[in-house]
Design a protein around this motif. Sequence first.
Motif, PDB file in Angstrom:
ATOM      1  N   ARG A 177       0.809  -1.226   0.000  1.00 18.10           N
ATOM      2  CA  ARG A 177       0.000   0.000   0.000  1.00 18.10           C
ATOM      3  C   ARG A 177       0.845   1.281   0.000  1.00 18.10           C
ATOM      4  N   PRO A 178       1.890   1.413   0.848  1.00 17.92           N
ATOM      5  CA  PRO A 178       2.665   2.668   0.822  1.00 17.92           C
ATOM      6  C   PRO A 178       3.272   2.967  -0.545  1.00 17.92           C
ATOM      7  N   VAL A 179       3.718   1.937  -1.247  1.00 18.44           N
ATOM      8  CA  VAL A 179       4.277   2.130  -2.593  1.00 18.44           C
ATOM      9  C   VAL A 179       3.200   2.639  -3.545  1.00 18.44           C
ATOM     10  N   LEU A 180       2.035   2.002  -3.502  1.00 14.59           N
ATOM     11  CA  LEU A 180       0.944   2.413  -4.382  1.00 14.59           C
ATOM     12  C   LEU A 180       0.455   3.815  -4.034  1.00 14.59           C
ATOM     13  N   GLU A 181       0.430   4.159  -2.746  1.00 17.86           N
ATOM     14  CA  GLU A 181       0.000   5.501  -2.356  1.00 17.86           C
ATOM     15  C   GLU A 181       0.982   6.564  -2.849  1.00 17.86           C
ATOM     16  N   GLU A 182       2.256   6.239  -2.868  1.00 17.24           N
ATOM     17  CA  GLU A 182       3.249   7.174  -3.393  1.00 17.24           C
ATOM     18  C   GLU A 182       3.043   7.406  -4.887  1.00 17.24           C
ATOM     19  N   ILE A 183       2.778   6.318  -5.625  1.00 20.31           N
ATOM     20  CA  ILE A 183       2.497   6.453  -7.060  1.00 20.31           C
ATOM     21  C   ILE A 183       1.202   7.229  -7.262  1.00 20.31           C
ATOM     22  N   ARG A 184       0.210   6.943  -6.423  1.00 23.81           N
ATOM     23  CA  ARG A 184      -1.064   7.685  -6.494  1.00 23.81           C
ATOM     24  C   ARG A 184      -0.831   9.181  -6.322  1.00 23.81           C
ATOM     25  N   ASP A 185      -0.027   9.550  -5.317  1.00 19.59           N
ATOM     26  CA  ASP A 185       0.218  10.968  -5.064  1.00 19.59           C
ATOM     27  C   ASP A 185       0.905  11.635  -6.258  1.00 19.59           C
ATOM     28  N   LEU A 186       1.845  10.951  -6.873  1.00 19.13           N
ATOM     29  CA  LEU A 186       2.520  11.496  -8.051  1.00 19.13           C
ATOM     30  C   LEU A 186       1.545  11.663  -9.216  1.00 19.13           C
ATOM     31  N   ALA A 187       0.687  10.668  -9.406  1.00 16.34           N
ATOM     32  CA  ALA A 187      -0.282  10.737 -10.495  1.00 16.34           C
ATOM     33  C   ALA A 187      -1.249  11.895 -10.312  1.00 16.34           C
ATOM     34  N   VAL A 188      -1.715  12.081  -9.087  1.00 16.03           N
ATOM     35  CA  VAL A 188      -2.647  13.171  -8.810  1.00 16.03           C
ATOM     36  C   VAL A 188      -1.954  14.522  -8.940  1.00 16.03           C
ATOM     37  N   ASP A 189      -0.778  14.658  -8.354  1.00 12.21           N
ATOM     38  CA  ASP A 189      -0.067  15.945  -8.359  1.00 12.21           C
ATOM     39  C   ASP A 189       0.326  16.384  -9.760  1.00 12.21           C
ATOM     40  N   HIS A 190       0.646  15.410 -10.632  1.00 11.23           N
ATOM     41  CA  HIS A 190       1.120  15.744 -11.977  1.00 11.23           C
ATOM     42  C   HIS A 190       0.081  15.452 -13.056  1.00 11.23           C
ATOM     43  N   ASP A 191      -1.139  15.111 -12.636  1.00  4.88           N
ATOM     44  CA  ASP A 191      -2.238  14.836 -13.560  1.00  4.88           C
ATOM     45  C   ASP A 191      -1.857  13.761 -14.579  1.00  4.88           C
ATOM     46  N   LEU A 192      -1.442  12.602 -14.063  1.00  2.63           N
ATOM     47  CA  LEU A 192      -1.016  11.489 -14.904  1.00  2.63           C
ATOM     48  C   LEU A 192      -2.050  10.370 -14.871  1.00  2.63           C
ATOM     49  N   PHE A 193      -2.046   9.545 -15.927  1.00  2.00           N
ATOM     50  CA  PHE A 193      -2.805   8.307 -15.927  1.00  2.00           C
ATOM     51  C   PHE A 193      -1.921   7.173 -15.407  1.00  2.00           C
ATOM     52  N   VAL A 194      -2.559   6.166 -14.869  1.00  2.00           N
ATOM     53  CA  VAL A 194      -1.866   4.945 -14.445  1.00  2.00           C
ATOM     54  C   VAL A 194      -2.545   3.765 -15.116  1.00  2.00           C
ATOM     55  N   ILE A 195      -1.751   2.923 -15.749  1.00  2.00           N
ATOM     56  CA  ILE A 195      -2.244   1.635 -16.240  1.00  2.00           C
ATOM     57  C   ILE A 195      -1.748   0.576 -15.271  1.00  2.00           C
ATOM     58  N   SER A 196      -2.670  -0.161 -14.686  1.00  2.00           N
ATOM     59  CA  SER A 196      -2.327  -1.167 -13.683  1.00  2.00           C
ATOM     60  C   SER A 196      -2.633  -2.554 -14.226  1.00  2.00           C
TER      61      SER A 196
END
Length: 380
Positions: A177-196
């Motif tokens: 979870r902490p790893v995914l939350e870090e990626i989530r924060d980057l995606a939100v802050d930089h307006d990015l998409f994530v393909i999981s």
Amino acid sequence: MVSARIASIHESTTLKISATAKKLTASGLDIIDMGVGEPDFDTPKHIVEAGCNSIRMGETHYAPTGGIPELRQAIAEKLSRENLIHSAAEDVIVTPGAKMAVFAAIQALLQEGEECILIGPSWVSYEPSVAFAGGSVVWGEVNADFMPRNIAEKISPKTRMIIINSPSNPTGAVFERPVLEEIRDLAVDHDLFVISDEIYEKIIYDHEHISIGSLPGMAERTVTINGFSKAYAMTGWRLGYLTGPKETMKWVIRLLSHSVSQATTFVQRAGVVALQGPEDDVDMMVAEFRARRDLLVAGLKSLGIPCSVPGGAFYVFPDVSGFGGGDLFTERLLKEALIAATPGSAFGPGGKDYVRLSYATSQNRIRQALDRIEKLIICD
């Protein structure tokens, strides 16, 4: 002549090695195939019977491009129940294999000249799919446990998306979870998409699978991809799916309608039964994979080959830098030990010191492989 874009796409290393192993076996050599990326189990009988019954009922005609309604609904319910992703059935799209889902999602989201961050080492088909869309890959770094590090430093004004794969092919790493939350924060802050890509979610040991699309703020920027190949030993059936923002799914449907049309109709009926039926066969398969993993990791370590314990999938990714690196060691494995494996370099620049060994083979064959590796090392 061939188009420059097609000419830039490299052949799949894993499929090439699998074909080579089959050819050598057919010639009479006793090849231990540890390059293959598919379970060595049969598809559960109740799933097979569902597909056969569908054919007998005459369900051999076209179906909607997005998939038959019953399967889209079953997938939506599964996503809500198991992944905490609440997608409507109409926002689920069925594809002929999860690989097609990956390809379609990348084509729908990536603009010419944009960048995609891959957390390497990473599955062989992500980078060619990005290239086909006219984008470029920026490789994210990982630590000794193959967890992402310094991803923020890889983001530029051209960055459009991050692709994650947990459990991972080739490393077996599971993102907590902490790893995914870090990626989530980057995606939100930089307006990015994530393909999981979550194709290995059910083949997991002592870890909890978490879908990044279930985290707050991620529903509108995550495309979740999964399929039936690994969990239900249905590789040859070619059945996958994806879900994500409505606008993105609209363009994925458009792409599929002009390319593959649909997943095979009677295969989709089998998919419904796979999702709604018993999971005993899956549990049995995972338990056997765990035993094989433990056998292979312990054996490699006893030979002095560093190897982390994977938390999921059915691969180990040992460090063979002390034996000439991944390319040389893989070549020697095939020529001198008759073991087919995949060099880590196939999975990006971060994999050059490694080799991927699949334990989708029997414990007896794993023991034989370890014996052959020991003799190979002793000969040095």
